[in-house]
Design an enzyme around this catalytic site. Structure first.
Site, short mmCIF file in Angstrom:
data_model
loop_
_atom_site.label_atom_id
_atom_site.label_comp_id
_atom_site.label_asym_id
_atom_site.label_seq_id
_atom_site.Cartn_x
_atom_site.Cartn_y
_atom_site.Cartn_z
N HIS A 171 1.44 -22.07 -3.92
CA HIS A 171 0.16 -22.90 -3.66
C HIS A 171 -1.17 -22.07 -4.52
O HIS A 171 -1.64 -22.64 -4.97
CB HIS A 171 -0.52 -22.63 -1.84
CG HIS A 171 0.59 -23.30 -1.03
ND1 HIS A 171 1.04 -22.76 -0.07
CD2 HIS A 171 0.94 -24.65 -1.21
CE1 HIS A 171 1.84 -23.76 0.44
NE2 HIS A 171 1.79 -24.76 0.05
N LYS A 197 2.97 -32.19 12.20
CA LYS A 197 3.87 -31.18 12.00
C LYS A 197 3.60 -30.10 13.08
O LYS A 197 2.51 -29.88 13.38
CB LYS A 197 3.79 -30.60 10.73
CG LYS A 197 4.17 -31.32 9.54
CD LYS A 197 3.92 -30.47 8.26
CE LYS A 197 4.71 -30.92 7.16
NZ LYS A 197 4.47 -30.17 5.90
N ARG A 221 7.27 -29.75 -6.86
CA ARG A 221 8.30 -28.56 -7.30
C ARG A 221 9.65 -29.49 -7.98
O ARG A 221 10.12 -29.02 -8.94
CB ARG A 221 8.79 -28.01 -5.89
CG ARG A 221 7.69 -27.24 -5.77
CD ARG A 221 7.71 -26.60 -4.15
NE ARG A 221 7.43 -27.65 -3.38
CZ ARG A 221 7.63 -27.61 -2.12
NH1 ARG A 221 7.45 -26.51 -1.25
NH2 ARG A 221 7.06 -28.76 -1.27
N SER A 226 6.67 -23.00 2.36
CA SER A 226 6.17 -22.55 3.56
C SER A 226 7.43 -22.26 4.58
O SER A 226 7.56 -21.64 5.01
CB SER A 226 5.09 -23.16 4.13
OG SER A 226 4.05 -23.27 3.35
P1 ADP Z 1 2.04 -30.92 2.70
O1 ADP Z 1 2.28 -30.71 4.27
O2 ADP Z 1 0.77 -31.71 2.75
O3 ADP Z 1 3.31 -31.23 1.86
P2 ADP Z 1 2.27 -28.07 1.97
O4 ADP Z 1 1.27 -27.02 2.25
O5 ADP Z 1 3.60 -28.04 2.17
O6 ADP Z 1 1.42 -29.07 2.59
O7 ADP Z 1 1.93 -28.27 0.45
C1 ADP Z 1 0.72 -28.61 -0.30
C2 ADP Z 1 0.79 -29.11 -1.73
O8 ADP Z 1 1.29 -27.92 -2.43
C3 ADP Z 1 1.93 -29.96 -1.72
O9 ADP Z 1 1.49 -30.92 -3.17
C4 ADP Z 1 3.18 -29.48 -2.41
O10 ADP Z 1 4.11 -29.95 -3.24
C5 ADP Z 1 2.38 -28.30 -3.00
N1 ADP Z 1 3.32 -27.11 -3.40
C6 ADP Z 1 4.06 -26.45 -2.09
N2 ADP Z 1 4.81 -25.21 -2.44
C7 ADP Z 1 4.36 -25.22 -3.87
C8 ADP Z 1 5.02 -24.31 -4.93
N3 ADP Z 1 5.92 -23.58 -4.74
N4 ADP Z 1 4.66 -24.87 -6.20
C9 ADP Z 1 3.57 -25.65 -6.53
N5 ADP Z 1 3.46 -26.54 -5.68
C10 ADP Z 1 3.77 -26.24 -4.32
#
Ligand code: ADP
Length: 161
Positions: A17, A41, A93, A131
């Site tokens: 992130h 969630k 990803r 995460s």
């Molecule tokens: P959500 O529940 O909205 O998917 P996340 O916190 O899991 O929330 O992810 C937020 C955003 O960050 C999403 O667009 C996800 O694809 C992106 N993201 C998560 N992990 C990574 C990573 N390792 N590299 C790039 N983008 C990421």
């Protein structure tokens, strides 16, 4: 002035992130990190804890004044309208992310046609970080040093061990 919203659950925020946020800072004048309450969630951390962890990390960053962190518990497109933002940024990803992200961006476009979604590909070294995997590794006593900043690691250890 170009302004973008980077939304997510951030439960917790990871180096993946943070990489997207730093790259967004070089592309836009202002980046708003929008942390979803995420009632659909079951989150490990409360909204306040997730906001606090992100605020601690961005404090002291060069260009810190161009980044802000806000919680939201409404439609993302409504949040964007409230903050006069026309661009939603999401990270991609793998192909597996694409299907959901494509559907989500279509729904948002349908709800508010003037709001666009842009995607940034994950940096190679972060493409496997999520995460949920980080929480799993931590729960099983694995080393998470390369995946999250020190303050997030400390919070994860407090919660999971
Ligand atoms: P959500 O529940 O909205 O998917 P996340 O916190 O899991 O929330 O992810 C937020 C955003 O960050 C999403 O667009 C996800 O694809 C992106 N993201 C998560 N992990 C990574 C990573 N390792 N590299 C790039 N983008 C990421």
């Amino acid at each position: 002035m170009s302004r973008v919203v980077y939304p997510g659950t951030f439960d917790p925020i990871t180096n993946g992130h943070l990489d997207i946020i730093q790259r967004a800072m070089s592309l836009f004048d202002e980046v708003i990190i929008a942390v979803a309450q995420g009632q659909h969630k079951q989150t490990l951390f409360s909204l306040e804890q997730r906001l606090q962890m992100i605020e601690t990390i961005i404090q002291g960053w060069p260009g810190e004044s161009c980044v802000s962190v806000r919680g939201f518990d409404c439609l993302l497109v409504d949040f964007c309208q409230q903050h006069q933002v026309k661009i939603i940024l999401r990270g991609l990803r793998a192909v597996s992310d694409f299907e959901y992200e494509f559907q989500l961006s279509g729904m948002n476009k349908n709800l508010h046609p003037e709001i666009e979604t842009l995607f940034l590909p994950a940096t190679e070294k972060n493409h496997f970080i999520s995460s949920s995997l980080v929480k799993e590794v931590c729960r099983m006593h694995g080393d998470i040093d390369n995946f999250v900043p020190a303050n997030v690691k400390a919070e994860l250890l407090r919660k999971l061990r």
